[in-house]
Design a protein around this motif. Structure first.
Motif, PDB file in Angstrom:
ATOM      1  N   THR A  97       3.687  -5.013  -4.721  1.00  0.00           N
ATOM      2  CA  THR A  97       4.361  -3.725  -4.610  1.00  0.00           C
ATOM      3  C   THR A  97       3.276  -2.664  -4.517  1.00  0.00           C
TER       4      THR A  97
ATOM      5  N   HIS B 164       2.039   1.469  -2.895  1.00  0.00           N
ATOM      6  CA  HIS B 164       2.516   2.802  -2.495  1.00  0.00           C
ATOM      7  C   HIS B 164       1.391   3.558  -1.812  1.00  0.00           C
TER       8      HIS B 164
ATOM      9  N   ASP C 102       6.592  -5.259  -0.976  1.00  0.00           N
ATOM     10  CA  ASP C 102       7.342  -4.008  -1.077  1.00  0.00           C
ATOM     11  C   ASP C 102       6.402  -2.821  -0.884  1.00  0.00           C
TER      12      ASP C 102
ATOM     13  N   THR D 135       6.245   1.531  -0.255  1.00  0.00           N
ATOM     14  CA  THR D 135       6.819   2.864  -0.110  1.00  0.00           C
ATOM     15  C   THR D 135       5.710   3.797   0.348  1.00  0.00           C
TER      16      THR D 135
ATOM     17  N   SER E 156       4.771   8.077   1.228  1.00  0.00           N
ATOM     18  CA  SER E 156       5.182   9.470   1.070  1.00  0.00           C
ATOM     19  C   SER E 156       4.198  10.369   1.792  1.00  0.00           C
TER      20      SER E 156
ATOM     21  N   HIS F 113       9.717  10.517   2.739  1.00  0.00           N
ATOM     22  CA  HIS F 113       9.578   9.333   1.888  1.00  0.00           C
ATOM     23  C   HIS F 113      10.220   8.155   2.611  1.00  0.00           C
TER      24      HIS F 113
ATOM     25  N   ASP G 274      11.165   4.133   2.302  1.00  0.00           N
ATOM     26  CA  ASP G 274      11.323   2.955   1.457  1.00  0.00           C
ATOM     27  C   ASP G 274      11.286   1.729   2.361  1.00  0.00           C
TER      28      ASP G 274
ATOM     29  N   SER H 275      10.625  -1.401   1.239  1.00  0.00           N
ATOM     30  CA  SER H 275      10.709  -2.597   0.403  1.00  0.00           C
ATOM     31  C   SER H 275      11.449  -3.684   1.164  1.00  0.00           C
TER      32      SER H 275
ATOM     33  N   ALA I 221      15.210  -3.031   1.361  1.00  0.00           N
ATOM     34  CA  ALA I 221      15.624  -1.907   2.199  1.00  0.00           C
ATOM     35  C   ALA I 221      15.452  -2.211   3.679  1.00  0.00           C
ATOM     36  N   ARG I 222      14.312  -2.796   4.065  1.00  0.00           N
ATOM     37  CA  ARG I 222      14.086  -3.004   5.491  1.00  0.00           C
ATOM     38  C   ARG I 222      14.920  -4.147   6.052  1.00  0.00           C
TER      39      ARG I 222
ATOM     40  N   SER J 273       7.020   7.421  -6.386  1.00  0.00           N
ATOM     41  CA  SER J 273       8.300   7.771  -5.793  1.00  0.00           C
ATOM     42  C   SER J 273       8.309   9.243  -5.449  1.00  0.00           C
TER      43      SER J 273
ATOM     44  N   HIS K 121      11.206  12.216  -3.608  1.00  0.00           N
ATOM     45  CA  HIS K 121      12.552  12.399  -3.092  1.00  0.00           C
ATOM     46  C   HIS K 121      12.495  13.040  -1.721  1.00  0.00           C
TER      47      HIS K 121
END
Length: 312
Positions: free
Chosen positions: A82, A84, A114, A116, A118, A132, A134, A136, A139-140, A303, A305
């Motif tokens: 995971t 980012h 996974d 993410t 931003s 943003h 996602d 993961s 999600a994909r 994360s 938004h």
């Protein structure tokens, strides 16, 4: 890699394996008013599998009349991790920034872990682009997201709104390129496809937009007729060399001592550390030094938004 009294082209070179599980790499860039800085990633980055999340953060400030360009190499997300990617850009006055980000989900024979990402870009007025993504596995895999597509190439221009050098069109390796202008000054060109990067628009767009970014720069007339191209510096495929990057002093490896440079780190990002690169034009008689510090910062937030003028 290349420099003059008003800016520099620097290369990022890792001195050890990254991103390993648990790594938190942060790169801070500060381009002073009127200066230029071109960042070249010499190799791609692999986010290796592991139990602990990893992260890669770019925090850039671009002063008035300054220009930042950053040619990204593939960021590969291995199975079982995971991770980012976070990019924060602050523009002041008429500053401009041009960023390219290449994402690959999975190494050979993998589907990828996974991820993410931003992007938060602001100017003196407020947000320019806040995005943003996602990416993961869950999600994909949803209908209408990525499906079997594993590669994404994004070129983002901030501070002005350039046009693509060609027409986006669908290809055999995916849906093709998508171009859109931001609500304020800025533009994004994005390609999504299968396997390796086969788009024929993003790389030429980055090269063309580099030239546009420097057009009208206050020190444009101080450039020489010969400078190191992105193809030579980053191992990219041969493209037309932008003629607007200034380069009026002899080439010297940034960060190594010479008669006109101060000793410093080699511009490399180490595991669980940070690298700071500063370009300044406030003292025209002294070439730009690259300074760096290595610390152990706390993990960054993973994360953001969705908000702002452009959202996907």
């Amino acid at each position: 890699m290349d420099q003059d009294a008003y800016g520099a082209r620097v290369g990022l070179l890792a001195t050890q394996a990254l991103l390993l599980s648990g790594d938190d790499v942060r790169i801070e860039v500060d381009v002073a008013p009127g200066a230029w800085l071109d960042v070249v990633e010499t190799t791609g980055t692999v986010a290796y599998e592991g139990d602990a999340p990893s992260s890669w953060t770019i925090d850039a400030t671009v002063g008035d009349e300054a220009v930042l360009t950053w040619a990204g190499k593939p960021f590969v997300v291995s199975d079982g991790i995971t991770t980012h990617r976070d990019t924060r850009i602050r523009l002041h006055g008429t500053g401009r920034a041009l960023m390219q980000e290449k994402i690959v989900l999975g190494r050979a024979g993998q589907t990828g872990g996974d991820l993410t990402t931003s992007l938060h870009a602001t100017d003196d007025t407020g947000p320019v682009q806040v995005e943003h993504l996602d990416l993961s596995k869950q999600a994909r895999g949803m209908p209408g997201i990525l499906g079997s597509l594993r590669s994404m190439d994004t070129v983002t221009a901030l501070g002005w709104s350039p046009e693509p050098p060609g027409e986006p069109e669908a290809g055999t390796t995916g849906p093709g390129e998508t171009y859109f202008r931001l609500d304020r000054t800025g533009a994004v060109l994005r390609w999504i496809g299968i396997g390796r990067f086969r788009d024929r628009l993003c790389d030429p767009a980055f090269a063309a937009w580099c030239e546009e970014a420097m057009r009208g720069h206050r020190y444009q007339d101080r450039r020489t007729t010969r400078h190191l191209s992105h193809a030579e510096a980053a191992g990219r495929r041969a493209v037309s060399t932008p003629t607007s990057f200034p380069s009026s002093s002899p080439t010297a490896p940034v960060g190594l001592p010479s008669s006109s440079m101060r000793p410093g780190p080699e511009g490399s990002a180490a595991s669980a550390g940070s690298t700071r690169t500063t370009a300044s034009s406030s003292r025209p008689c002294v070439p730009v030094p690259a300074t760096g510090t290595t610390t152990t910062p706390a993990p960054s937030a993973a994360s953001t938004h969705p908000a702002g003028s452009a959202h996907q």
